[in-house]
Each structure stands twice: as C-alpha cells, then as structure tokens.
Write a protein that holds these residues in place. Structure first.
Motif, PDB file in Angstrom:
ATOM      1  N   LYS A  70       7.350  19.792 -54.694  1.00 39.80           N
ATOM      2  CA  LYS A  70       5.887  20.077 -55.549  1.00 39.80           C
ATOM      3  C   LYS A  70       5.854  21.265 -55.702  1.00 39.80           C
ATOM      4  O   LYS A  70       4.269  21.503 -55.947  1.00 39.80           O
ATOM      5  CB  LYS A  70       5.497  19.775 -53.421  1.00 39.80           C
ATOM      6  CG  LYS A  70       5.373  18.786 -52.836  1.00 39.80           C
ATOM      7  CD  LYS A  70       4.685  18.515 -51.231  1.00 39.80           C
ATOM      8  CE  LYS A  70       4.936  16.836 -51.079  1.00 39.80           C
ATOM      9  NZ  LYS A  70       4.362  17.466 -50.121  1.00 39.80           N
ATOM     10  N   ARG A  71       6.008  22.077 -55.858  1.00 41.20           N
ATOM     11  CA  ARG A  71       6.036  22.938 -57.297  1.00 41.20           C
ATOM     12  C   ARG A  71       6.038  23.141 -58.238  1.00 41.20           C
ATOM     13  O   ARG A  71       5.245  23.731 -58.689  1.00 41.20           O
ATOM     14  CB  ARG A  71       7.577  23.909 -56.883  1.00 41.20           C
ATOM     15  CG  ARG A  71       7.761  24.138 -55.857  1.00 41.20           C
ATOM     16  CD  ARG A  71       9.673  25.661 -56.037  1.00 41.20           C
ATOM     17  NE  ARG A  71      10.441  24.670 -56.198  1.00 41.20           N
ATOM     18  CZ  ARG A  71      11.077  24.543 -57.057  1.00 41.20           C
ATOM     19  NH1 ARG A  71      11.511  25.925 -57.106  1.00 41.20           N
ATOM     20  NH2 ARG A  71      12.303  23.573 -57.727  1.00 41.20           N
ATOM     21  N   ILE A  72       6.103  21.782 -58.974  1.00 36.56           N
ATOM     22  CA  ILE A  72       5.697  21.411 -60.092  1.00 36.56           C
ATOM     23  C   ILE A  72       5.405  19.703 -59.882  1.00 36.56           C
ATOM     24  O   ILE A  72       6.561  18.746 -59.056  1.00 36.56           O
ATOM     25  CB  ILE A  72       6.485  22.045 -61.030  1.00 36.56           C
ATOM     26  CG1 ILE A  72       5.587  21.263 -63.224  1.00 36.56           C
ATOM     27  CG2 ILE A  72       7.671  21.219 -61.400  1.00 36.56           C
ATOM     28  CD1 ILE A  72       6.410  22.514 -63.670  1.00 36.56           C
ATOM     29  N   THR A  73       4.540  19.334 -60.793  1.00 33.31           N
ATOM     30  CA  THR A  73       4.622  17.840 -60.370  1.00 33.31           C
ATOM     31  C   THR A  73       5.472  16.941 -61.668  1.00 33.31           C
ATOM     32  O   THR A  73       5.686  16.732 -62.614  1.00 33.31           O
ATOM     33  CB  THR A  73       3.053  17.128 -61.014  1.00 33.31           C
ATOM     34  OG1 THR A  73       2.081  17.850 -60.099  1.00 33.31           O
ATOM     35  CG2 THR A  73       2.650  15.275 -60.902  1.00 33.31           C
ATOM     36  N   ILE A  74       6.131  16.055 -61.299  1.00 29.95           N
ATOM     37  CA  ILE A  74       7.199  15.229 -62.135  1.00 29.95           C
ATOM     38  C   ILE A  74       6.217  14.392 -62.348  1.00 29.95           C
ATOM     39  O   ILE A  74       6.206  13.586 -61.503  1.00 29.95           O
ATOM     40  CB  ILE A  74       8.101  15.719 -60.920  1.00 29.95           C
ATOM     41  CG1 ILE A  74       9.501  16.352 -61.052  1.00 29.95           C
ATOM     42  CG2 ILE A  74       9.255  14.060 -62.288  1.00 29.95           C
ATOM     43  CD1 ILE A  74       9.494  17.433 -62.081  1.00 29.95           C
TER      44      ILE A  74
ATOM     45  N   MET B  37       8.681  -0.070 -58.198  1.00 39.23           N
ATOM     46  CA  MET B  37       9.918   0.140 -57.979  1.00 39.23           C
ATOM     47  C   MET B  37      10.037   1.728 -58.863  1.00 39.23           C
ATOM     48  O   MET B  37      10.967   2.170 -57.776  1.00 39.23           O
ATOM     49  CB  MET B  37      11.129  -0.686 -59.251  1.00 39.23           C
ATOM     50  CG  MET B  37      12.260   0.178 -58.689  1.00 39.23           C
ATOM     51  SD  MET B  37      13.236  -1.351 -60.280  1.00 39.23           S
ATOM     52  CE  MET B  37      12.900  -0.519 -61.440  1.00 39.23           C
ATOM     53  N   ILE B  38       9.433   2.066 -59.325  1.00 36.82           N
ATOM     54  CA  ILE B  38       9.813   3.176 -59.855  1.00 36.82           C
ATOM     55  C   ILE B  38       8.926   4.368 -58.903  1.00 36.82           C
ATOM     56  O   ILE B  38       9.226   5.334 -58.218  1.00 36.82           O
ATOM     57  CB  ILE B  38       9.101   3.479 -60.829  1.00 36.82           C
ATOM     58  CG1 ILE B  38       9.872   2.721 -62.061  1.00 36.82           C
ATOM     59  CG2 ILE B  38       9.451   5.176 -61.785  1.00 36.82           C
ATOM     60  CD1 ILE B  38      11.234   3.396 -62.624  1.00 36.82           C
ATOM     61  N   GLU B  39       7.810   4.279 -57.813  1.00 36.96           N
ATOM     62  CA  GLU B  39       7.320   4.568 -57.036  1.00 36.96           C
ATOM     63  C   GLU B  39       7.797   4.435 -56.020  1.00 36.96           C
ATOM     64  O   GLU B  39       7.604   5.612 -55.730  1.00 36.96           O
ATOM     65  CB  GLU B  39       5.196   4.150 -57.022  1.00 36.96           C
ATOM     66  CG  GLU B  39       4.474   4.779 -56.152  1.00 36.96           C
ATOM     67  CD  GLU B  39       3.273   4.090 -55.751  1.00 36.96           C
ATOM     68  OE1 GLU B  39       2.406   4.629 -55.296  1.00 36.96           O
ATOM     69  OE2 GLU B  39       3.221   2.975 -56.149  1.00 36.96           O
ATOM     70  N   GLN B  40       8.438   3.641 -55.968  1.00 36.46           N
ATOM     71  CA  GLN B  40       9.242   3.396 -54.471  1.00 36.46           C
ATOM     72  C   GLN B  40      10.406   4.471 -54.458  1.00 36.46           C
ATOM     73  O   GLN B  40      10.533   5.370 -52.977  1.00 36.46           O
ATOM     74  CB  GLN B  40       9.410   2.255 -54.158  1.00 36.46           C
ATOM     75  CG  GLN B  40       8.433   1.280 -53.665  1.00 36.46           C
ATOM     76  CD  GLN B  40       8.473  -0.434 -52.991  1.00 36.46           C
ATOM     77  OE1 GLN B  40       9.556  -0.676 -53.707  1.00 36.46           O
ATOM     78  NE2 GLN B  40       7.465  -0.765 -53.009  1.00 36.46           N
ATOM     79  N   LYS B  41      11.215   4.022 -55.679  1.00 33.25           N
ATOM     80  CA  LYS B  41      12.174   4.993 -55.643  1.00 33.25           C
ATOM     81  C   LYS B  41      12.164   6.392 -55.837  1.00 33.25           C
ATOM     82  O   LYS B  41      12.851   7.466 -55.330  1.00 33.25           O
ATOM     83  CB  LYS B  41      13.278   4.680 -57.000  1.00 33.25           C
ATOM     84  CG  LYS B  41      14.417   5.561 -56.690  1.00 33.25           C
ATOM     85  CD  LYS B  41      15.591   4.684 -55.941  1.00 33.25           C
ATOM     86  CE  LYS B  41      16.514   6.104 -56.735  1.00 33.25           C
ATOM     87  NZ  LYS B  41      17.943   5.833 -55.537  1.00 33.25           N
ATOM     88  N   THR B  42      11.570   6.706 -56.315  1.00 32.76           N
ATOM     89  CA  THR B  42      10.871   8.236 -57.339  1.00 32.76           C
ATOM     90  C   THR B  42       9.974   9.232 -55.948  1.00 32.76           C
ATOM     91  O   THR B  42      10.273  10.405 -55.650  1.00 32.76           O
ATOM     92  CB  THR B  42      10.096   8.148 -58.286  1.00 32.76           C
ATOM     93  OG1 THR B  42       9.300   8.407 -58.474  1.00 32.76           O
ATOM     94  CG2 THR B  42      11.282   7.899 -59.239  1.00 32.76           C
ATOM     95  N   LYS B  43       8.912   8.778 -55.337  1.00 33.11           N
ATOM     96  CA  LYS B  43       7.819   9.381 -54.690  1.00 33.11           C
ATOM     97  C   LYS B  43       6.792  10.216 -55.427  1.00 33.11           C
ATOM     98  O   LYS B  43       6.771  10.948 -55.142  1.00 33.11           O
ATOM     99  CB  LYS B  43       8.785   9.740 -53.500  1.00 33.11           C
ATOM    100  CG  LYS B  43       9.657   8.577 -52.717  1.00 33.11           C
ATOM    101  CD  LYS B  43       8.838   8.229 -51.694  1.00 33.11           C
ATOM    102  CE  LYS B  43       9.302   7.215 -50.430  1.00 33.11           C
ATOM    103  NZ  LYS B  43      10.864   6.640 -51.498  1.00 33.11           N
ATOM    104  N   ALA B  44       7.125   9.772 -56.403  1.00 29.80           N
ATOM    105  CA  ALA B  44       6.597  10.318 -57.856  1.00 29.80           C
ATOM    106  C   ALA B  44       4.720  10.262 -56.974  1.00 29.80           C
ATOM    107  O   ALA B  44       4.135   9.049 -56.560  1.00 29.80           O
ATOM    108  CB  ALA B  44       6.551  10.057 -59.165  1.00 29.80           C
TER     109      ALA B  44
END
Length: 223
Positions: free
Chosen positions: A170-174, A187-194
């Motif tokens: 949370k120091r920078i947004t990936i 799939m990307i959202e669930q895996k990365t929690k971005a």
C-alpha cells in the motif's frame, strides 16, 4: 472497490470510457508504438469533455525508454504546459542504458508534475531487478506503477504481480495492465488483490475502446 483505467488512443475512446463507467482515462497517441504523448489539441478537447480523471502519457517517441537531453526537455516542457490545462496526472518512465530506473531524472519529473500524481508506465517491465525498482519508484514519489508483472502480458506475469502488490504494501499502487480483458480480469484480481486495473478495452482492429467490454470490466470489479 477496485477501479478501472482505460488506455485511450483517441478522443472517441475517451468519451466511450467515460460513458461506460471507467474511473480514469490514460490518454495516449500512436497505439502501434505502445503509446506516446498525444497532441495538445486532443488533450484540450478531452479535458473539456471529460469529468472523470484524465492522465496523460508523456513519452516523446516509441522504442526504448532511454532518452536524450533534447527528448527529456520535451517531456519537461509538456508537463509544464499540461499542468496549466488542468489534467489530473501524468504517465511516464525513464530508464538508464542498463535498464535501471533513472532515479535522478524520474524524481525531477515527479517534482515538476506536483501536485499532480504520476504513474510509472510499462518501462517497469524492462527493468532487471523489479523489487529494487519498486523501492526506487517509491523513493521518486510515484503513486502508481503500471505493469504486466515483468512479462509480455498479465497472464504470464500474474505471480510477479502478486508479489509486487505484496511488497508494495500500500505504499504505491500496483496497477496490472497488458492484455487485460474481461476474460481474465477476475482471475487477475483474485490472485493479485490489486485495487486498480488498466485496459484498452479494444477487442477488434478498430483502435476504439469497446463499450460492452468496459461495462463487463466494471461489472467484474463491482461484483
């Protein structure tokens, strides 16, 4: 709730992005080069017609991300001009000859852009040591890193994206981007929690964002 940025290579796509629920537009030119700085007139038109956030690509040419002094001066001048127009942020990235983050140049560009936030674009995917680069970009003052996880696309980079989100803490947004579509977003959202995602939402040869695709992307993020 996670947010959606649409990469737009023309004004029509930017308006479609807004009309179909995008949270932010990244305005670029020359899709075939991976995005360059759009014309001042297009930026002015976009600013006039968009109420959602408008980030603008600052990139003088396609190719690598090592720039001459003249090219860097163009970038400085463009940022100054666009601050007066009232855009909401900037997207750029400068590397050294060894594909490392050019800390001095990037920091100076971020300082120049203040108070507007800056995204370091997919030049990040060229760096040799991503975790070191992550810390350097935090030091430079960037608020977001657009990346496919140091791979050709987000599917191939999904494990690295997961690691980057964890290390960023949370120091920078990936912000995952690179062949991101409604077919793989969940799939990307669930895996990365971005929490922020980037897509052109282009699904054919028209170079225009597809409204239905944007709606599908937003529906997944709102679920």
């Amino acid at each position: 709730m996670a947010k959606l940025e649409i990469a737009c290579f023309n004004l029509e796509s930017a308006l479609i992005a807004q009309e179909n629920g995008a949270d932010r537009v990244e305005l670029c030119a020359k899709m075939h080069l991976g995005g360059t700085t759009p014309s001042l007139e297009i930026i002015k038109q976009a600013r006039k017609q968009l109420s959602i956030d408008l980030f603008v690509m600052i990139r003088p040419r396609g190719g690598n991300f090592v720039y001459t002094m003249n090219e860097l001066m163009m970038m400085y001048i463009e940022i100054l001009e666009l601050k007066d127009i009232g855009v909401d942020g900037f997207v750029f990235g400068v590397l050294t000859n060894g594909n490392k983050i050019d800390i001095e140049v990037n920091k100076s560009l971020v300082e120049l852009a203040k108070p507007f936030p800056c995204t370091f674009h997919r030049a990040f995917d060229e760096v040799q040591n991503p975790l070191e680069a992550l810390e350097e970009l935090i030091e430079c003052g960037f608020q977001t890193i657009l990346t496919s996880g140091n791979a050709t696309n987000v599917n191939e980079g999904i494990s690295q994206l997961d690691l980057l989100v964890q290390k960023a803490n949370k120091r920078i947004t990936i912000m995952p981007g690179g062949s991101l579509r409604s077919s793989n977003l969940k799939m990307i959202e669930q895996k990365t929690k971005a929490i922020f995602f980037h897509s052109s939402a282009i699904i054919d040869d028209s170079k225009i964002a597809n409204p239905i695709e944007i709606q599908k992307l937003k529906a997944i993020l709102n679920a």
